[in-house]
Design an enzyme around this catalytic site. Structure first.
Site, mmCIF file in Angstrom:
data_model
loop_
_atom_site.group_PDB
_atom_site.id
_atom_site.type_symbol
_atom_site.label_atom_id
_atom_site.label_comp_id
_atom_site.label_asym_id
_atom_site.label_seq_id
_atom_site.Cartn_x
_atom_site.Cartn_y
_atom_site.Cartn_z
ATOM 1 C CG HIS A 1 -75.002 54.748 -59.984
ATOM 2 N ND1 HIS A 1 -73.953 54.311 -60.761
ATOM 3 C CD2 HIS A 1 -75.074 53.891 -58.931
ATOM 4 C CE1 HIS A 1 -73.416 53.242 -60.195
ATOM 5 N NE2 HIS A 1 -74.076 52.966 -59.080
ATOM 6 C CD GLU B 1 -73.786 56.157 -53.900
ATOM 7 O OE1 GLU B 1 -72.992 57.106 -53.804
ATOM 8 O OE2 GLU B 1 -73.479 55.028 -54.310
ATOM 9 C CG HIS C 1 -69.628 50.857 -58.757
ATOM 10 N ND1 HIS C 1 -69.584 51.556 -57.584
ATOM 11 C CD2 HIS C 1 -70.957 50.653 -58.987
ATOM 12 C CE1 HIS C 1 -70.800 51.739 -57.110
ATOM 13 N NE2 HIS C 1 -71.661 51.209 -57.955
ATOM 14 C CG HIS D 1 -74.660 48.481 -61.131
ATOM 15 N ND1 HIS D 1 -74.903 47.731 -59.998
ATOM 16 C CD2 HIS D 1 -74.218 49.684 -60.684
ATOM 17 C CE1 HIS D 1 -74.624 48.442 -58.916
ATOM 18 N NE2 HIS D 1 -74.214 49.644 -59.305
HETATM 19 O O1 2HA Z 1 -77.627 52.117 -54.817
HETATM 20 O O2 2HA Z 1 -75.624 51.054 -56.970
HETATM 21 O O3 2HA Z 1 -73.549 52.315 -56.033
HETATM 22 C C1 2HA Z 1 -76.837 51.002 -54.982
HETATM 23 C C2 2HA Z 1 -75.655 51.328 -55.810
HETATM 24 C C3 2HA Z 1 -74.549 52.024 -55.128
HETATM 25 ZN ZN ZN Z 2 -73.749 51.253 -58.010
#
Ligand code: 2HA
Ligand code: ZN
Length: 270
Positions: free
Chosen positions: A142, A119, A215, A144
């Site tokens: 980022h 990314e 996501h 989850h």
């Molecule tokens: O790097 O979470 O969105 C793995 C992820 C991609």
């Molecule tokens: Zn991700």
């Protein structure tokens, strides 16, 4: 020979390692989920002669305005849980080349076949947007977070307006810590240009936390701990919402008037 790191860069790496542990403990960082970048341009000084010792690794998708800027980034396939113990294997410091046709790898990336996060172009787009707007935020994180993602699957909490009202109504701190609410980005393919561009638009609307529907979440902060705290506070509200729903009842929640009162009393100064 990698560059010698200043005390301030060591501190940045230390904080990223600490946050990596939190993300893992929270269950928000399964396998290699998530990625992170820190703009450390102000902490890196290297003479052109020294820079030449670090050959350019070609990369595409870099814009001319990234040239000369330095970033600490996670590697592709890196596990957040490993960063603290193996920082120079999981992270790297790169400086974008003068022609923005690649980058100089200044430190880290010691693992076999290491590559910066897939990314990277998205992170740089977001970092550039923060830099251009003069924001104090240097970290793009980022991850989850389970309960926040779950809420994007439920019709009654999916969408920016409904999600923020549900979260703010759970606990006053949700409004105090994230007064502008979470920015909403509709589902887009992972690592796509569209996802990056929609996220930049949300950052330009001054959101510090951005929800990627079905996501995960992206947050910005002056440091990694600050970015983590914002997500943690909002995920706590999401947990409360789902706990209430699990009783079979709909939570009463704070009223819109009460939320407005909190908003006015603790209005952000920036
Ligand atoms: O790097 O979470 O969105 C793995 C992820 C991609
Ligand atoms: Zn991700």
């Amino acid at each position: 020979m990698p560059i010698t790191l200043s005390k301030s860069v060591h501190q940045v790496i230390h904080e990223v390692g600490e946050v990596g542990q939190y993300l893992w403990q929270k269950g928000w960082a399964e396998k290699n989920a998530g990625n992170l970048s820190v703009d450390i341009t102000d902490h890196i000084s290297i003479t052109p002669a020294n820079l030449k010792k670090f050959p350019i690794k070609p990369a595409t998708g870099l814009l001319p305005e990234f040239a000369g800027r330095s970033y600490l980034v996670t590697g592709t396939g890196t596990r957040y849980r490993d960063i603290q113990k193996y920082s120079s294997e999981c992270l790297c410091i790169l400086q974008i080349s003068r022609d923005a046709n690649g980058f100089h790898l200044l430190w880290g990336g010691k693992r076999e076949g290491f590559k910066p996060t897939s990314e990277l172009p998205s992170h740089l787009l977001m970092q550039n947007s923060l830099h251009q707007s003069g924001a104090k935020e240097k970290v793009v994180l980022h991850t989850h977070p389970n309960e926040l993602i779950a809420l994007t699957h439920l019709p009654e909490t999916a969408g920016e307006e409904k999600l923020n009202y549900a979260l703010w109504s759970m606990i006053p701190e949700a409004k105090i810590y994230v007064p502008r609410g979470i920015g909403w980005v509709p589902y887009r393919l992972t690592a796509s240009q569209e996802l990056a561009e929609e996220t930049v638009k949300a950052l330009e609307r001054k959101h510090k936390v951005v929800m990627w529907e079905k996501h995960g979440v992206l947050a910005v902060g002056k440091n990694a701990i600050e970015a983590f705290d914002l997500i943690d506070a909002m995920n706590k509200a999401a947990i409360l919402y789902l706990l209430c729903k699990q009783t079979g009842q709909t939570p009463q929640g704070l009223s819109r008037e009460q939320i407005d009162e909190i908003g006015k009393t603790f209005a952000p100064k920036d």
